[in-house]
Design a protein around this motif. Sequence first.
Motif, PDB file in Angstrom:
ATOM      1  N   LYS A  32      -4.460   1.766  -6.355  1.00  0.00           N
ATOM      2  CA  LYS A  32      -3.405   2.432  -7.119  1.00  0.00           C
ATOM      3  C   LYS A  32      -2.932   1.568  -8.288  1.00  0.00           C
ATOM      4  O   LYS A  32      -2.161   2.023  -9.123  1.00  0.00           O
ATOM      5  N   THR A  78       1.145   8.008  -9.675  1.00  0.00           N
ATOM      6  CA  THR A  78       0.386   7.079  -8.835  1.00  0.00           C
ATOM      7  C   THR A  78       1.326   6.126  -8.109  1.00  0.00           C
ATOM      8  O   THR A  78       1.131   5.829  -6.928  1.00  0.00           O
ATOM      9  N   GLN A 109       2.895   7.899  -5.255  1.00  0.00           N
ATOM     10  CA  GLN A 109       1.920   8.003  -4.171  1.00  0.00           C
ATOM     11  C   GLN A 109       1.882   6.692  -3.372  1.00  0.00           C
ATOM     12  O   GLN A 109       1.821   6.699  -2.143  1.00  0.00           O
ATOM     13  N   GLU A 116       2.499   6.457   0.621  1.00  0.00           N
ATOM     14  CA  GLU A 116       1.349   6.158   1.471  1.00  0.00           C
ATOM     15  C   GLU A 116       1.243   4.702   1.919  1.00  0.00           C
ATOM     16  O   GLU A 116       0.700   4.438   2.997  1.00  0.00           O
TER      17      GLU A 116
END
Length: 103
Positions: A35, A66, A69, A73
Amino acid sequence: MIIYNVTTNIHESVHDQWLKWMQEKHIPEILATQKFSSARIVKVLIEEEMGGITYSVQYVTDSKATLEQFYIEDEPEFHREALGLFADKMLSFKTELEVISEH
């Protein structure tokens, strides 16, 4: 381009252990999420009244999406690991920076 900046003040008693962990384990694992395109660790040169040594770790990513995310995550597990290892010996805060231009 977005820079995810984590500023950390680390207690002298665990400084060497923390710096080695950051360089050899933590930063490589964060980059392995794919990422972020790069990371750098820089030392803050101003002495803190509370003591300790302060660093800024800057991770470069392509977009806010991103980064979001990553927060969902990956970030909770990385945060738990850091707290488990260094607990009350470190104090961190995050900032998000948007690159406007480079010269």
